[in-house]
Scaffold this active site. Structure first.
Site, PDB file in Angstrom:
ATOM      1  N   PHE A  26       0.666  -1.203  -0.063  1.00  0.00           N
ATOM      2  CA  PHE A  26       0.089  -0.012  -0.079  1.00  0.00           C
ATOM      3  C   PHE A  26       0.914   1.232  -0.050  1.00  0.00           C
ATOM      4  CE2 PHE A  26      -1.829   2.959   3.298  1.00  0.00           C
ATOM      5  CZ  PHE A  26      -2.746   3.749   2.477  1.00  0.00           C
ATOM      6  N   ASP A  47      10.176  -7.035  -3.823  1.00  0.00           N
ATOM      7  CA  ASP A  47       8.713  -7.225  -3.133  1.00  0.00           C
ATOM      8  C   ASP A  47       8.571  -8.746  -3.608  1.00  0.00           C
ATOM      9  OD1 ASP A  47       5.693  -7.596  -2.106  1.00  0.00           O
ATOM     10  OD2 ASP A  47       5.935  -5.486  -1.640  1.00  0.00           O
ATOM     11  N   ILE A  75      13.032 -11.208   1.026  1.00  0.00           N
ATOM     12  CA  ILE A  75      14.066 -10.813   1.729  1.00  0.00           C
ATOM     13  C   ILE A  75      14.402 -11.763   2.755  1.00  0.00           C
ATOM     14  CG2 ILE A  75      13.972  -8.306   1.223  1.00  0.00           C
ATOM     15  CD1 ILE A  75      13.011  -8.073   4.216  1.00  0.00           C
ATOM     16  N   TYR A 103      -1.407 -10.663  14.167  1.00  0.00           N
ATOM     17  CA  TYR A 103      -0.639 -10.482  15.627  1.00  0.00           C
ATOM     18  C   TYR A 103      -0.816 -11.641  16.390  1.00  0.00           C
ATOM     19  CZ  TYR A 103      -0.201  -5.688  13.336  1.00  0.00           C
ATOM     20  OH  TYR A 103      -0.063  -4.502  12.483  1.00  0.00           O
ATOM     21  N   TYR A 183       3.640  -7.607  17.381  1.00  0.00           N
ATOM     22  CA  TYR A 183       4.153  -6.832  16.270  1.00  0.00           C
ATOM     23  C   TYR A 183       4.756  -5.593  16.764  1.00  0.00           C
ATOM     24  CZ  TYR A 183       2.949  -3.051  12.636  1.00  0.00           C
ATOM     25  OH  TYR A 183       2.914  -2.209  11.938  1.00  0.00           O
ATOM     26  N   LYS A 187       8.697  -4.421  16.551  1.00  0.00           N
ATOM     27  CA  LYS A 187       8.966  -3.295  15.779  1.00  0.00           C
ATOM     28  C   LYS A 187       9.866  -2.403  16.721  1.00  0.00           C
ATOM     29  CE  LYS A 187       6.330  -2.514  11.689  1.00  0.00           C
ATOM     30  NZ  LYS A 187       7.248  -2.463  10.565  1.00  0.00           N
ATOM     31  N   ARG A 339      -4.722   7.187  19.951  1.00  0.00           N
ATOM     32  CA  ARG A 339      -3.374   7.625  19.359  1.00  0.00           C
ATOM     33  C   ARG A 339      -3.320   8.995  18.790  1.00  0.00           C
ATOM     34  NH1 ARG A 339      -2.999   2.307  15.344  1.00  0.00           N
ATOM     35  NH2 ARG A 339      -2.620   0.728  16.804  1.00  0.00           N
TER      36      ARG A 339
HETATM   37  N1  LIG Z   1      -0.436   1.759   6.330  1.00  0.00           N
HETATM   38  C1  LIG Z   1      -0.096   2.192   7.512  1.00  0.00           C
HETATM   39  O1  LIG Z   1      -1.055   2.991   8.177  1.00  0.00           O
HETATM   40  C2  LIG Z   1       0.942   1.774   8.489  1.00  0.00           C
HETATM   41  C3  LIG Z   1       1.051   2.075   9.893  1.00  0.00           C
HETATM   42  C4  LIG Z   1       2.174   1.980  10.606  1.00  0.00           C
HETATM   43  C5  LIG Z   1       3.110   1.042   9.967  1.00  0.00           C
HETATM   44  N2  LIG Z   1       3.147   0.824   8.750  1.00  0.00           N
HETATM   45  C6  LIG Z   1       4.393   0.316   8.366  1.00  0.00           C
HETATM   46  O2  LIG Z   1       4.770   0.633   7.087  1.00  0.00           O
HETATM   47  C7  LIG Z   1       5.300  -0.371   6.428  1.00  0.00           C
HETATM   48  C8  LIG Z   1       4.337  -0.750   5.125  1.00  0.00           C
HETATM   49  O3  LIG Z   1       2.841  -0.879   5.276  1.00  0.00           O
HETATM   50  P1  LIG Z   1       1.712  -1.152   4.332  1.00  0.00           P
HETATM   51  O4  LIG Z   1       0.532  -0.418   4.872  1.00  0.00           O
HETATM   52  O5  LIG Z   1       2.508  -0.379   3.051  1.00  0.00           O
HETATM   53  O6  LIG Z   1       1.795  -2.576   4.355  1.00  0.00           O
HETATM   54  P2  LIG Z   1       1.396  -3.606   3.002  1.00  0.00           P
HETATM   55  O7  LIG Z   1       1.258  -4.959   3.696  1.00  0.00           O
HETATM   56  O8  LIG Z   1       0.625  -3.052   1.862  1.00  0.00           O
HETATM   57  O9  LIG Z   1       2.924  -3.618   2.423  1.00  0.00           O
HETATM   58  C9  LIG Z   1       4.100  -4.358   2.714  1.00  0.00           C
HETATM   59  C10 LIG Z   1       4.508  -5.046   1.831  1.00  0.00           C
HETATM   60  O10 LIG Z   1       5.834  -5.731   1.928  1.00  0.00           O
HETATM   61  C11 LIG Z   1       5.941  -6.814   1.371  1.00  0.00           C
HETATM   62  N3  LIG Z   1       6.660  -7.842   2.046  1.00  0.00           N
HETATM   63  C12 LIG Z   1       6.394  -8.417   3.302  1.00  0.00           C
HETATM   64  N4  LIG Z   1       7.350  -9.438   3.638  1.00  0.00           N
HETATM   65  C13 LIG Z   1       8.332  -9.439   2.638  1.00  0.00           C
HETATM   66  C14 LIG Z   1       9.431  -9.976   2.363  1.00  0.00           C
HETATM   67  N5  LIG Z   1       9.759 -11.177   3.417  1.00  0.00           N
HETATM   68  N6  LIG Z   1      10.028  -9.908   1.258  1.00  0.00           N
HETATM   69  C15 LIG Z   1       9.732  -9.043   0.367  1.00  0.00           C
HETATM   70  N7  LIG Z   1       8.643  -8.357   0.735  1.00  0.00           N
HETATM   71  C16 LIG Z   1       7.908  -8.533   1.573  1.00  0.00           C
HETATM   72  C17 LIG Z   1       4.461  -7.349   1.180  1.00  0.00           C
HETATM   73  O11 LIG Z   1       4.259  -8.358   0.073  1.00  0.00           O
HETATM   74  C18 LIG Z   1       3.731  -6.146   0.964  1.00  0.00           C
HETATM   75  O12 LIG Z   1       3.722  -5.823  -0.626  1.00  0.00           O
HETATM   76  C19 LIG Z   1       5.195  -1.643   7.322  1.00  0.00           C
HETATM   77  O13 LIG Z   1       6.202  -1.933   7.741  1.00  0.00           O
HETATM   78  C20 LIG Z   1       4.058  -1.337   8.214  1.00  0.00           C
HETATM   79  O14 LIG Z   1       4.352  -2.206   9.542  1.00  0.00           O
HETATM   80  C21 LIG Z   1       2.078   0.908   7.967  1.00  0.00           C
HETATM   81  O1  LIG Z   2      -2.151   1.746  10.986  1.00  0.00           O
HETATM   82  C1  LIG Z   2      -1.330   2.038  11.796  1.00  0.00           C
HETATM   83  O2  LIG Z   2      -0.869   2.980  12.296  1.00  0.00           O
HETATM   84  C2  LIG Z   2      -0.906   0.818  12.698  1.00  0.00           C
HETATM   85  O3  LIG Z   2      -2.003   0.245  13.281  1.00  0.00           O
HETATM   86  C3  LIG Z   2      -2.773  -0.700  12.891  1.00  0.00           C
HETATM   87  O4  LIG Z   2      -3.585  -1.085  14.112  1.00  0.00           O
HETATM   88  P1  LIG Z   2      -4.992  -0.572  14.326  1.00  0.00           P
HETATM   89  O5  LIG Z   2      -5.040   0.736  14.067  1.00  0.00           O
HETATM   90  O6  LIG Z   2      -5.373  -1.327  15.604  1.00  0.00           O
HETATM   91  O7  LIG Z   2      -5.593  -1.669  13.176  1.00  0.00           O
HETATM   92  P2  LIG Z   2      -6.886  -1.197  12.211  1.00  0.00           P
HETATM   93  O8  LIG Z   2      -7.361  -2.631  11.751  1.00  0.00           O
HETATM   94  O9  LIG Z   2      -6.766  -0.311  11.250  1.00  0.00           O
HETATM   95  O10 LIG Z   2      -8.049  -1.368  13.417  1.00  0.00           O
HETATM   96  C4  LIG Z   2      -8.412   0.049  13.836  1.00  0.00           C
HETATM   97  C5  LIG Z   2      -9.487  -0.332  14.968  1.00  0.00           C
HETATM   98  O11 LIG Z   2     -10.663  -0.667  14.495  1.00  0.00           O
HETATM   99  C6  LIG Z   2     -11.195  -1.995  15.066  1.00  0.00           C
HETATM  100  N1  LIG Z   2     -11.974  -2.636  14.117  1.00  0.00           N
HETATM  101  C7  LIG Z   2     -11.392  -3.136  13.168  1.00  0.00           C
HETATM  102  C8  LIG Z   2     -12.015  -4.064  11.969  1.00  0.00           C
HETATM  103  C9  LIG Z   2     -13.277  -4.134  12.107  1.00  0.00           C
HETATM  104  O12 LIG Z   2     -13.913  -4.696  11.225  1.00  0.00           O
HETATM  105  N2  LIG Z   2     -13.818  -3.689  13.157  1.00  0.00           N
HETATM  106  C10 LIG Z   2     -13.184  -2.765  13.972  1.00  0.00           C
HETATM  107  O13 LIG Z   2     -13.858  -2.247  14.811  1.00  0.00           O
HETATM  108  C11 LIG Z   2     -10.118  -2.436  15.606  1.00  0.00           C
HETATM  109  O14 LIG Z   2     -10.437  -3.443  16.767  1.00  0.00           O
HETATM  110  C12 LIG Z   2      -9.205  -1.063  16.040  1.00  0.00           C
HETATM  111  O15 LIG Z   2      -9.684  -0.612  17.295  1.00  0.00           O
HETATM  112  C13 LIG Z   2      -1.868  -2.004  12.392  1.00  0.00           C
HETATM  113  O16 LIG Z   2      -1.364  -2.486  13.494  1.00  0.00           O
HETATM  114  C14 LIG Z   2      -0.754  -1.509  11.388  1.00  0.00           C
HETATM  115  O17 LIG Z   2      -1.141  -1.343  10.377  1.00  0.00           O
HETATM  116  C15 LIG Z   2       0.046  -0.095  12.064  1.00  0.00           C
HETATM  117  O18 LIG Z   2       1.330  -0.427  12.094  1.00  0.00           O
END
Ligand SMILES: NC(=O)c1ccc[n+]([C@@H]2O[C@H](COP(=O)([O-])OP(=O)(O)OC[C@H]3O[C@@H](n4cnc5c(N)ncnc54)[C@H](O)[C@@H]3O)[C@@H](O)[C@H]2O)c1
Ligand SMILES: O=C(O)[C@H]1O[C@H](OP(=O)(O)OP(=O)(O)OC[C@H]2O[C@@H](n3ccc(=O)[nH]c3=O)[C@H](O)[C@@H]2O)[C@H](O)[C@@H](O)[C@@H]1O
Length: 387
Positions: A26, A47, A75, A103, A183, A187, A339
């Site tokens: 994403f 990826d 990786i 998780y 998780y 991290k 948060r």
């Molecule tokens: N989206 C958010 O709001 C959010 C919030 C907090 C942290 N993060 C962090 O940001 C990063 C990216 O998040 P995202 O939302 O894009 O998640 P995502 O799952 O969409 O993207 C992660 C990508 O990493 C790839 N990947 C995983 N393991 C791999 C491996 N062993 N080798 C190669 N590729 C691999 C997956 O195929 C995937 O395409 C993550 O580290 C996540 O923990 C995201």
């Molecule tokens: O996005 C982030 O900043 C981080 O937080 C997320 O954690 P969380 O926010 O708990 O995950 P969500 O699935 O987005 O859930 C948000 C809240 O919605 C609730 N939820 C989720 C799904 C649903 O169908 N209904 C519902 O009430 C969950 O219990 C939680 O309280 C994920 O852990 C990670 O992608 C990331 O590191």
């Protein structure tokens, strides 16, 4: 001829090669777009999947031509990783298992993915003198201090008890049997390792703590472009419910609070980090939108209203339903209560501020979801009854 670009200190930005691990996800897909559309930098995109960046890879006649190269690499076990990091000026590591449903149900995969698999990346960057931008999470803060105060304590209203600060707030997780925290804990440890590599071996690093970045291409819609039984993050869960005309499921009453930031705003912050190493190195950055706070229940109500507007379909009479976390996620789930990111450091170092309101970002995201999935969901829903 491309015009010369300058960083925040007025210095010309030299084109660089970026090794982006997890580029097919994403955040990676949006970052690739931003870099290709607006900068001269080259991307080595690593990826195991590339569906979300196919539009950037398909034709050599695209305006960015050979500035993006996809390498299908896991990786966990691929000897090409070090060579690709060596060829690059900067490595960005996004690869991770990061959906909460995993998780507590796949804690080993979660810990390996977020800690063990990230180790070689840190090591290769450190040994080869390469800069690293590592993606962590706001989950490292865990629960707020305020959540431990009595329910009626006036201190709960005091920002000192809930605002999350990079260099001051503690990391507060639940007990070990609450595997939800596998998780966050992995991290946290990789953050400490990156930080220590900086302190002891001079690694040039930046750690990013995203606070619920959301937008198009986030996760998957179960049964359409992901597994039927899969549980994505909340935006995709609620989108799926809306597309299928099912009530949105509120885990434990939907009382938890989140701040949501539009992916396009957040990507601006990442580009500033990439192009301003002198301001970003050695820093840990919260990246979120403190003005977009809602309870999960409020998010469900707003998404229901916005979806009715963009799809032209009426809402259900009972648009939400309560479910227990045990039923929804299984044993060992726990939650962050609230948060809100402190923005002092990112403001001071990079002058970045998010722009998009929650309503506006949901409107553009749900328009995308409706356009992308509504037909496919209709067909999938119609199938069992017609056969
Ligand atoms: N989206 C958010 O709001 C959010 C919030 C907090 C942290 N993060 C962090 O940001 C990063 C990216 O998040 P995202 O939302 O894009 O998640 P995502 O799952 O969409 O993207 C992660 C990508 O990493 C790839 N990947 C995983 N393991 C791999 C491996 N062993 N080798 C190669 N590729 C691999 C997956 O195929 C995937 O395409 C993550 O580290 C996540 O923990 C995201
Ligand atoms: O996005 C982030 O900043 C981080 O937080 C997320 O954690 P969380 O926010 O708990 O995950 P969500 O699935 O987005 O859930 C948000 C809240 O919605 C609730 N939820 C989720 C799904 C649903 O169908 N209904 C519902 O009430 C969950 O219990 C939680 O309280 C994920 O852990 C990670 O992608 C990331 O590191």
């Amino acid at each position: 001829m491309a015009t010369e670009r300058f960083n925040l200190d007025g210095r010309p930005i030299k084109p660089m090669t970026i090794c982006m691990i997890g580029a097919g996800g994403f955040i990676g897909s949006h970052l690739c777009e931003k870099i290709l559309y607006e900068t001269p930098h080259k991307i080595l995109a690593l990826d195991v999947y590339n569906d979300k960046i196919k539009h950037l890879l398909e034709s050599e006649s695209l305006p960015w031509g050979d500035r993006i190269q996809f390498h299908r690499i896991n990786i966990k076990h691929d000897s090409r990783l070090e060579g690709l990091i060596k060829m690059s000026d900067l490595t960005i590591n996004l690869a991770a298992i990061c959906t909460p449903a995993d998780y507590n149900t796949r804690p080993l995969d979660t810990i390996y993915s977020n800690f063990i698999d990230a180790l070689p990346v840190v090591k290769y960057c450190s040994e080869n003198g390469k800069r690293l931008i590592h993606f962590s999470t706001c989950e490292v803060y865990g629960k707020t201090i305020g959540s431990f105060l009595p329910k009626d304590s006036p201190l709960r209203e005091d920002p000192a008890y809930y605002i999350l600060k990079e260099n001051a707030s503690p990391c507060i997780f639940g007990s070990i049997e609450k595997q939800r925290w596998s998780y966050a804990c992995a991290k946290q440890l990789i953050e400490r390792l990156v930080y220590a590599e900086g302190a002891e071996n001079g690694l040039e690093f930046t750690i990013v703590r995203p606070f619920n970045w959301i937008g198009p291409r986030m996760d998957f819609i179960p049964g359409i472009d992901g597994p039927n039984e899969g549980v994505p993050r909340v935006l995709a869960c609620f989108s799926n419910n809306l597309l299928r005309r099912e009530p949105l499921k509120l885990v434990d009453g939907g009382q938890s609070q989140r701040t949501f930031v539009y992916i396009k705003d957040a990507i601006e912050a990442v580009l500033l980090m990439i192009e301003n190493p002198a301001r970003a190195n050695g820093q840990i950055f919260n990246v979120g939108n403190p003005h977009n706070e809602v309870t999960v229940r409020q998010l469900a109500e707003m998404m229901t209203e916005v979806y009715a507007k963009v799809s032209g379909e009426s809402s259900l009479e009972e648009p939400t339903i309560d479910v227990s976390s045990k039923e929804f996620y299984g044993e060992g789930y726990d939650d962050s209560d609230k948060r809100i990111p402190d923005m002092t450091i990112i403001n001071r170092q990079l002058g970045w501020n998010p722009k998009t309101s929650l309503w506006d970002l949901l409107e553009s995201t749900l328009t995308y979801q409706h356009r992308t999935y509504a037909e496919a969901v209709k067909k999938a829903v119609a199938k069992p009854t017609s056969s």
